[in-house]
Design a protein around this motif. Structure first.
Motif, short mmCIF file in Angstrom:
data_model
loop_
_atom_site.label_atom_id
_atom_site.label_comp_id
_atom_site.label_asym_id
_atom_site.label_seq_id
_atom_site.Cartn_x
_atom_site.Cartn_y
_atom_site.Cartn_z
N TYR A 35 0.93 -1.17 -0.07
CA TYR A 35 0.15 -0.28 -0.26
C TYR A 35 1.06 0.99 0.15
N THR A 36 2.19 1.12 1.05
CA THR A 36 3.10 2.56 1.02
C THR A 36 3.55 2.57 -0.38
N GLN B 283 2.71 1.77 -3.87
CA GLN B 283 1.70 2.61 -4.83
C GLN B 283 1.45 3.69 -5.03
N ASP C 231 -6.52 4.11 -9.56
CA ASP C 231 -6.30 3.85 -8.51
C ASP C 231 -5.47 2.80 -7.38
N ARG D 130 -4.33 2.63 -5.05
CA ARG D 130 -3.71 2.03 -3.95
C ARG D 130 -4.95 2.01 -3.00
N THR E 40 -5.91 -1.44 -3.24
CA THR E 40 -5.06 -2.17 -2.38
C THR E 40 -6.02 -1.90 -1.19
N ARG E 41 -6.13 -0.76 -0.61
CA ARG E 41 -6.74 -0.43 0.30
C ARG E 41 -8.44 -1.42 0.61
N ASP F 134 2.14 4.07 6.14
CA ASP F 134 2.02 4.85 6.35
C ASP F 134 0.46 5.13 7.58
#
Length: 686
Positions: free
Chosen positions: A349-350, A352, A359, A361, A364-365, A395
């Protein structure tokens, strides 16, 4: 009063033939020539005449201009004909010459709107078409054009506001002219707006009308199938989609929807068969692949389902529903897989980037949220894994989110522990139970907390006997009884504060209990706690009581800190309300309903006075403001008089006739008036 249409529409084909015959008999008749040109133009722009009839209109306009080069009507017809023939450059030259003399005409503004559309200037297009509607409010063609263009933009931008606006203008077109109500394209577009907004019964009614129009039958069938599916009328959806697929057998999207219908009717073999056809037509149809996987899973073929889900996810990593099913399958087979998946996704996540096109991220979120949701369902056994995953990212948002889920897991476990104790509070009351209840106030209901307040004298006596070894004498027993009474009071005080937190979130019956205890003169300590609870929930009387009490204890600084935390700041409402008082006036124009009824009765019908905060604005000013918004000042230090928004909060804040009004309030005000008209229209069943 403006005419009800800018162009002729009644019996248009017959009228063209009749007037053409008359014109051929007398080609010098200028009035007949312009009338015939306008008829051709109407057919080309609004009916089925297309480019061919625009060409005929252009020929007649050129002949008129050859005889009279100063004919403004001839120039305008020529410009509109050029636009109908997709020649915007030629139209632009003519419209520039007509700007000074014809800019106040609605047909000219309609032409400007079509020109801006052809040149790709969507903002100018909307403003020109809005002005055309304003200049000829009873002409239906500008409303039709504006509604259709707003719908087209809404589908591109995903704007719900534009959909509402499109629906309003399309309905205006139908209301203003009976001929417009027979326009198949208009009915189709209106049906789409109803479908998107969620007026499914109206959407069904309009699409049903299009089943008798050959050029729209297929589209109407597909939409009716989608609506029936949305309403969970799966057999009706099957009927419509089958008939549609007879006309369009290679529509992979419709086949996938048909597969979903079979799946929801538990006809899993048919669902698989239909989805297989959809995939053969379009191998990238992720809905068909996903439905096939679900059908396999429903039949108990987990390995096959896993393979299909895995393939779908390899092709479409962003397809979150497939990932959710895959998580459920894998976690049931391999208990440690959840932890491994979480440890794999968190550090990614951090790293990307955030891309406007895709998007990663966000994807992944969503995956992390699904993994944590599965862990939450399975319980506190995953607490250590979640806490460990915090060290896999720097993050701050993600670290906090992981910590929050871990806290929720602890709360869930603790909640299961305290629920039975709160139900039997007379046996288990204690300071610790009260503290746990206060911490878990979000997880408890007001009724549970209210019931947990009930501690009786008998409960004190029982606790004094059962929680201790036998007393040596009466004095020791009385001492224990007093100690248990204090414990009960501490417990009830904490429960009161928990109720205050619930009251602060949503008004409930807890407020009545707090007020009752706050005036309890026999138990001053509990009265103080109850007033503190009222202060926490925003009650000013409770805050005043605490202020008075603290002053007697020489703790003024403590009160000031408390006041900063709990004083409810006066805020203006973000909503606008319709003013019922006919004498109240608009702060911008000074009009009231009473004043207009005496001076300009024709304007009373559409007059609505809206209030927000301490200011008022009428629907006429809102409409005028919207038309002028591109030319109004937008001071950077503006604060909306209706809701308190600034440029930091909304798209823009305009200065209009001395009042500062934000973009959001304008849209809300326009929506309030228009939704009322829409409700009346649909209520009539038109």
């Amino acid at each position: 009063m403006a005419q009800k249409s800018l162009f002729p529409h009644n019996n248009l084909e017959w009228s063209i033939r009749n007037n053409l015959a008359r014109y051929e008999a007398d080609t010098t008749n200028v009035r007949l020539r312009l009338r015939l040109a306008t008829m051709y133009l109407s057919s080309g722009l609004f009916h089925e005449g297309g480019e061919a009839h625009c060409t005929e209109a252009l020929k007649l306009a050129r002949k008129q201009l050859k005889e009279d080069p100063s004919s403004e009507v001839g120039h305008l017809i020529a410009a509109l004909a050029y636009l109908g023939k997709d020649r915007p450059e030629s139209a632009a030259v003519i419209l520039d010459e007509l700007e000074e003399s014809m800019s106040e005409g609605s047909m000219f503004q309609l032409a400007k709107g079509l020109l801006h559309r052809a040149l790709g200037d969507m903002s100018s297009m909307l403003q020109a078409l809005e002005l055309a509607c304003h200049l000829s409010p009873e002409a239906w063609e500008p409303h039709l054009q504006l509604g259709q263009e707003q719908l087209r933009l809404a589908e591109i931008q995903g704007s719900f506001f534009l959909i509402e606006q499109a629906q309003y203008h399309l309905i205006q077109a139908i209301s203003l002219d009976e001929q417009a109500a027979n326009n198949a394209r208009l009915i189709h577009d209106l049906a789409i707006t109803c479908h998107v907004i969620g007026r499914y019964s109206e959407a069904e009614r309009y699409f049903q009308r299009l089943l008798h129009v050959p050029s729209y039958e297929a589209r109407a069938r597909k939409r009716l199938g989608q609506i029936a599916y949305r309403l969970q009328k799966y057999n009706n959806a099957l009927n419509h989609l089958r008939k549609y697929l007879q006309m369009q057998p290679d529509d992979s999207e419709a086949l996938a929807k048909l597969g979903l219908c079979y799946f929801n009717l538990e006809q899993y073999d048919r669902a698989r068969e239909v989805c297989r056809k959809a995939i053969l037509i379009d191998s990238y149809n992720h809905t068909a692949r996903h439905t096939m996987g679900r059908s396999l899973l429903a039949k108990g073929l987990e390995k096959e389902a896993h393979r299909v889900f895995r393939e779908n996810l390899d092709m479409f990593p962003e397809h979150i529903p497939t990932y959710r099913y895959l998580v459920e399958l894998r976690s049931s087979d391999d208990h440690s897989w959840l932890e491994k998946a979480l440890f794999a996704e968190v550090p990614v996540y951090t790293l990307q980037p955030v891309s406007p096109e895709q998007d990663d991220r966000a994807m992944t979120r969503s995956r992390i949220e699904i993994l944590l949701g599965q862990m939450y369902q399975e319980g506190s056994q995953w607490l250590n894994s979640i806490l460990r995953s915090i060290h896999y990212t720097q993050d701050e948002w993600l670290r906090f989110y992981l910590w929050q889920v871990a806290c929720d897991l602890i709360a869930m476990e603790k909640q299961d522990e305290i629920h039975p104790k709160l139900k039997a509070a007379g046996l288990y009351f204690s300071k610790a139970l009260g503290q746990d209840s206060l911490i878990l106030a979000d997880q408890l209901t007001s009724s549970e907390l209210l019931d947990a307040m009930k501690i009786t004298q008998e409960d004190f006596k029982r606790a004094a006997s059962e929680r201790y070894a036998p007393a040596h004498d009466v004095a020791e027993h009385r001492k224990r009884l007093e100690e248990e009474r204090k414990k009960a009071r501490n417990y009830q005080a904490l429960i009161l504060l928990a109720l205050a937190l619930k009251e602060a979130e949503s008004k409930s019956s807890a407020g009545d209990l707090l007020k009752e205890w706050s005036s309890n003169t026999e138990d001053s300590d509990m009265a103080i706690v109850a007033n503190l609870g009222l202060a926490v929930s925003g009650d000013r009387n409770g805050l005043k009581f605490i202020q008075k009490h603290i002053k007697t204890k020489s703790q003024a600084d403590l009160f000031r800190g408390l006041a900063r935390e709990f004083t409810m700041k006066p805020t203006v409402s973000p909503e606008l309300f319709e003013v019922q008082d006919r004498q109240q006036t608009c702060n911008c124009c000074g009009n009231s309903e009473n004043k207009l009824s005496k001076e300009e009765p024709s304007k009373v019908k559409n007059f609505v006075l809206l209030s927000g905060g301490t200011s008022r604005i009428c629907s006429h000013c809102i409409a005028d403001l919207w038309l002028q918004r591109g030319e109004l000042e937008q001071p950077l230090d503006s604060i909306c008089a209706l809701c308190g928004n600034t440029h930091l909060d909304v798209y823009s804040v305009y200065l209009y006739k001395g009042m500062e009004i934000c973009h959001s309030c304008i849209l809300y005000a326009m929506g309030t008036e228009q939704r009322r008209e829409l409700d009346l229209f649909f209520r009539d069943g038109r």
